[in-house]
Design a protein around this motif. Structure first.
Motif, PDB file in Angstrom:
ATOM      1  N   ARG A  24      32.658  33.453  43.371  1.00  0.00           N
ATOM      2  CA  ARG A  24      33.906  32.446  42.870  1.00  0.00           C
ATOM      3  C   ARG A  24      33.529  32.298  41.230  1.00  0.00           C
ATOM      4  NH1 ARG A  24      36.424  29.427  48.235  1.00  0.00           N
ATOM      5  NH2 ARG A  24      36.444  31.515  49.502  1.00  0.00           N
ATOM      6  N   GLU A  25      32.308  31.862  41.055  1.00  0.00           N
ATOM      7  CA  GLU A  25      32.226  31.159  39.802  1.00  0.00           C
ATOM      8  C   GLU A  25      32.355  32.273  38.576  1.00  0.00           C
ATOM      9  OE1 GLU A  25      28.345  32.543  41.463  1.00  0.00           O
ATOM     10  OE2 GLU A  25      30.125  31.465  42.113  1.00  0.00           O
ATOM     11  N   VAL A  26      32.248  33.496  38.972  1.00  0.00           N
ATOM     12  CA  VAL A  26      32.483  34.372  37.906  1.00  0.00           C
ATOM     13  C   VAL A  26      33.630  34.988  37.961  1.00  0.00           C
ATOM     14  CG1 VAL A  26      31.458  36.774  37.258  1.00  0.00           C
ATOM     15  CG2 VAL A  26      30.074  35.133  38.209  1.00  0.00           C
ATOM     16  N   TYR A  27      34.435  35.148  39.215  1.00  0.00           N
ATOM     17  CA  TYR A  27      35.657  35.785  39.374  1.00  0.00           C
ATOM     18  C   TYR A  27      36.656  34.601  39.656  1.00  0.00           C
ATOM     19  CZ  TYR A  27      32.874  40.081  39.159  1.00  0.00           C
ATOM     20  OH  TYR A  27      31.998  40.870  38.851  1.00  0.00           O
ATOM     21  N   PRO A  28      37.580  34.196  38.448  1.00  0.00           N
ATOM     22  CA  PRO A  28      38.255  32.987  38.712  1.00  0.00           C
ATOM     23  C   PRO A  28      39.250  33.060  39.901  1.00  0.00           C
ATOM     24  CG  PRO A  28      39.023  34.418  36.776  1.00  0.00           C
ATOM     25  CD  PRO A  28      37.797  35.125  37.435  1.00  0.00           C
ATOM     26  N   LEU A  29      39.801  34.349  40.502  1.00  0.00           N
ATOM     27  CA  LEU A  29      40.575  34.559  41.580  1.00  0.00           C
ATOM     28  C   LEU A  29      40.052  34.501  42.970  1.00  0.00           C
ATOM     29  CD1 LEU A  29      43.431  36.455  39.895  1.00  0.00           C
ATOM     30  CD2 LEU A  29      43.217  34.078  40.236  1.00  0.00           C
ATOM     31  N   GLY A  30      38.606  34.311  42.872  1.00  0.00           N
ATOM     32  CA  GLY A  30      37.749  34.708  44.300  1.00  0.00           C
ATOM     33  C   GLY A  30      38.043  35.898  44.773  1.00  0.00           C
ATOM     34  N   TYR A  31      38.128  35.981  46.110  1.00  0.00           N
ATOM     35  CA  TYR A  31      38.590  37.241  46.779  1.00  0.00           C
ATOM     36  C   TYR A  31      39.514  38.067  46.058  1.00  0.00           C
ATOM     37  CZ  TYR A  31      35.455  34.721  50.168  1.00  0.00           C
ATOM     38  OH  TYR A  31      34.419  33.920  51.022  1.00  0.00           O
ATOM     39  N   TRP A  32      40.499  37.607  45.737  1.00  0.00           N
ATOM     40  CA  TRP A  32      41.815  38.488  45.286  1.00  0.00           C
ATOM     41  C   TRP A  32      41.578  38.771  43.929  1.00  0.00           C
ATOM     42  CZ3 TRP A  32      45.148  39.628  48.911  1.00  0.00           C
ATOM     43  CH2 TRP A  32      45.207  38.754  49.887  1.00  0.00           C
ATOM     44  N   THR A  33      40.464  38.731  43.241  1.00  0.00           N
ATOM     45  CA  THR A  33      40.190  39.018  41.751  1.00  0.00           C
ATOM     46  C   THR A  33      40.195  40.641  41.646  1.00  0.00           C
ATOM     47  OG1 THR A  33      38.906  37.219  41.225  1.00  0.00           O
ATOM     48  CG2 THR A  33      38.745  39.246  39.910  1.00  0.00           C
ATOM     49  N   VAL A  34      39.252  41.255  42.538  1.00  0.00           N
ATOM     50  CA  VAL A  34      39.157  42.890  42.645  1.00  0.00           C
ATOM     51  C   VAL A  34      40.729  43.547  43.157  1.00  0.00           C
ATOM     52  CG1 VAL A  34      38.093  44.863  43.432  1.00  0.00           C
ATOM     53  CG2 VAL A  34      36.962  42.688  42.858  1.00  0.00           C
ATOM     54  N   PRO A  35      41.282  43.184  44.191  1.00  0.00           N
ATOM     55  CA  PRO A  35      42.583  43.718  44.475  1.00  0.00           C
ATOM     56  C   PRO A  35      43.518  43.621  43.435  1.00  0.00           C
ATOM     57  CG  PRO A  35      41.756  42.346  46.417  1.00  0.00           C
ATOM     58  CD  PRO A  35      40.835  42.071  45.269  1.00  0.00           C
ATOM     59  N   ILE A  36      43.706  42.386  42.878  1.00  0.00           N
ATOM     60  CA  ILE A  36      44.863  42.094  41.764  1.00  0.00           C
ATOM     61  C   ILE A  36      44.128  43.065  40.593  1.00  0.00           C
ATOM     62  CG2 ILE A  36      45.573  40.401  40.126  1.00  0.00           C
ATOM     63  CD1 ILE A  36      45.523  38.351  42.308  1.00  0.00           C
ATOM     64  N   TYR A  37      42.918  43.135  40.418  1.00  0.00           N
ATOM     65  CA  TYR A  37      42.575  43.923  39.030  1.00  0.00           C
ATOM     66  C   TYR A  37      42.997  45.368  39.374  1.00  0.00           C
ATOM     67  CZ  TYR A  37      39.170  45.493  35.700  1.00  0.00           C
ATOM     68  OH  TYR A  37      38.713  46.357  34.409  1.00  0.00           O
ATOM     69  N   GLU A  38      42.694  45.880  40.708  1.00  0.00           N
ATOM     70  CA  GLU A  38      42.979  47.327  40.879  1.00  0.00           C
ATOM     71  C   GLU A  38      44.350  47.615  40.819  1.00  0.00           C
ATOM     72  OE1 GLU A  38      39.655  48.281  44.291  1.00  0.00           O
ATOM     73  OE2 GLU A  38      41.496  47.346  44.799  1.00  0.00           O
ATOM     74  N   ALA A  39      45.400  46.426  41.508  1.00  0.00           N
ATOM     75  CA  ALA A  39      46.850  46.496  41.230  1.00  0.00           C
ATOM     76  C   ALA A  39      47.276  46.638  39.885  1.00  0.00           C
ATOM     77  CB  ALA A  39      47.375  45.566  42.085  1.00  0.00           C
ATOM     78  N   VAL A  40      46.658  45.906  39.074  1.00  0.00           N
ATOM     79  CA  VAL A  40      47.147  46.042  37.548  1.00  0.00           C
ATOM     80  C   VAL A  40      46.612  47.384  37.233  1.00  0.00           C
ATOM     81  CG1 VAL A  40      46.578  45.062  35.253  1.00  0.00           C
ATOM     82  CG2 VAL A  40      46.940  43.517  37.207  1.00  0.00           C
ATOM     83  N   LEU A  41      45.576  47.758  37.328  1.00  0.00           N
ATOM     84  CA  LEU A  41      45.409  49.396  36.654  1.00  0.00           C
ATOM     85  C   LEU A  41      46.195  50.127  37.239  1.00  0.00           C
ATOM     86  CD1 LEU A  41      41.392  49.232  37.074  1.00  0.00           C
ATOM     87  CD2 LEU A  41      42.825  49.224  34.969  1.00  0.00           C
ATOM     88  N   ILE A  42      46.602  50.226  38.441  1.00  0.00           N
ATOM     89  CA  ILE A  42      47.708  51.081  39.257  1.00  0.00           C
ATOM     90  C   ILE A  42      48.946  50.739  38.526  1.00  0.00           C
ATOM     91  CG2 ILE A  42      48.826  51.720  41.364  1.00  0.00           C
ATOM     92  CD1 ILE A  42      46.296  51.041  43.005  1.00  0.00           C
ATOM     93  N   ALA A  43      49.297  49.705  38.359  1.00  0.00           N
ATOM     94  CA  ALA A  43      50.592  49.428  37.660  1.00  0.00           C
ATOM     95  C   ALA A  43      50.897  50.193  36.112  1.00  0.00           C
ATOM     96  CB  ALA A  43      51.094  48.019  37.690  1.00  0.00           C
ATOM     97  N   VAL A  44      49.816  49.554  35.326  1.00  0.00           N
ATOM     98  CA  VAL A  44      49.545  50.180  34.149  1.00  0.00           C
ATOM     99  C   VAL A  44      49.481  51.795  34.055  1.00  0.00           C
ATOM    100  CG1 VAL A  44      48.268  50.388  31.996  1.00  0.00           C
ATOM    101  CG2 VAL A  44      48.626  48.175  33.209  1.00  0.00           C
ATOM    102  N   GLY A  45      48.963  52.372  34.774  1.00  0.00           N
ATOM    103  CA  GLY A  45      48.833  53.691  34.984  1.00  0.00           C
ATOM    104  C   GLY A  45      50.108  54.419  35.468  1.00  0.00           C
ATOM    105  N   LEU A  46      51.016  53.846  36.314  1.00  0.00           N
ATOM    106  CA  LEU A  46      52.260  54.537  36.935  1.00  0.00           C
ATOM    107  C   LEU A  46      53.161  54.321  35.936  1.00  0.00           C
ATOM    108  CD1 LEU A  46      52.195  53.656  40.542  1.00  0.00           C
ATOM    109  CD2 LEU A  46      51.774  55.799  39.406  1.00  0.00           C
TER     110      LEU A  46
END
Length: 293
Positions: free
Chosen positions: A258-280
């Protein structure tokens, strides 16, 4: 539409209902066709083979021969999750952004550049075609990572230790994400790890699909997600933060820092969702622009 339908409601409503049924049927057929083209293609199975080779190469450091002269506790080099973990963290985290492009990402550009897309659009709607193509590209990338990982788990299990209690006590402190789930269901923990890697592959495949719709050189579009992964893991992460580092997204421990990833457990799923949204967005926008050209 049959005559009794006309007697119960206006003709136009009946026709609209029949058209909607035909469109839905065409969309389903389009999805089946694209999935068949993706999974029955040589690039898909070649990608599965490449992924399996990378897993085997990573796990090769685990084999007892390399530890023959090193005094370490037995569970460290016999415990099968460590074998699977080495396979997942050695080559796959570096090359997955480009490996997932191989199965089906370029199929859209091939259809568009060859004129085959125009022939397909005579039989179905553009919306159905684009949706089926994106779904096939994402699922094929997901499968190209997941299937080799699932096939590699029993191989690691055959090499694994049967002294579960001792092995768990020794290696358990290294498991940072859901340690209790790891202790109770080690095999399912490996399966979860494989699904996590496959989702990352899907995100980058859809990003590559979007870039292929807007970048003139389609082979450059394959390299751009990989270049972004390298850039985000080196230069960008040093200025913005390590949570941008795409090459560090593979290990499950990232959900814990959590000290590295500001959104804690949700950092990676949100990161993936943003990549998918940008790609689409690039995908639909690039196709719309190409359709007007």
């Amino acid at each position: 539409c049959v005559l009794p339908c006309w007697s119960r409601r206006p003709v136009w409503s009946c026709v609209q209902g029949e058209i909607a049924i035909l469109i839905e049927r065409e969309a389903k057929n389009m999805v089946k066709t694209e999935l068949k083209r993706a999974f029955c293609s040589k690039p898909f199975w070649v990608t599965c083979g490449i992924t399996l080779v990378m897993l085997a190469f990573g796990s090769s450091d685990y084999l007892p021969l390399s530890y023959a002269t090193v005094e370490v506790p037995k569970p460290w080099w016999i415990y099968f999750f460590h074998c699977f973990f080495l396979g997942m963290k050695t080559m796959l985290p570096v090359f997955y952004p480009i490996v997932v492009m191989i199965p089906y990402v370029l199929s859209y550009r091939r259809d568009r550049d060859s004129g085959y897309m125009k022939l397909i659009l005579l039989k179905t709607s553009r919306k159905a075609y684009l949706g089926a193509k994106a779904l096939a590209a994402g699922i094929s990338a997901f499968g190209a990572v997941l299937l080799p990982c699932l096939a590699w788990i029993p191989v690691c299990r055959l090499l694994g230790d049967t002294d579960w209690n001792y092995a768990k006590q020794y290696y358990g402190h290294n498991i940072l994400f859901l340690p209790s789930f790891y202790e109770e269901h080690v095999v399912l923990y490996c399966v979860m790890y494989a699904f996590h890697a496959a989702l990352l592959g899907t995100a980058f495949a859809l990003l590559g699909l979007g870039l292929s719709a807007v970048v003139k050189n389609r082979y450059l579009a394959l390299l751009l997600p990989f270049c972004y992964a390298i850039f985000s893991s080196s230069i960008l992460s040093s200025f913005v933060g390590k949570w941008f580092a795409a090459l560090d997204m593979m290990p499950l421990q990232i959900y814990y820092y959590r000290e590295v990833y500001p959104l804690g457990y949700w950092t990676v799923p949100i990161y993936e969702a943003v990549l998918i949204a940008v790609g689409l967005a690039l995908y639909w926008g690039g196709d719309h622009h190409a359709g007007k050209a």
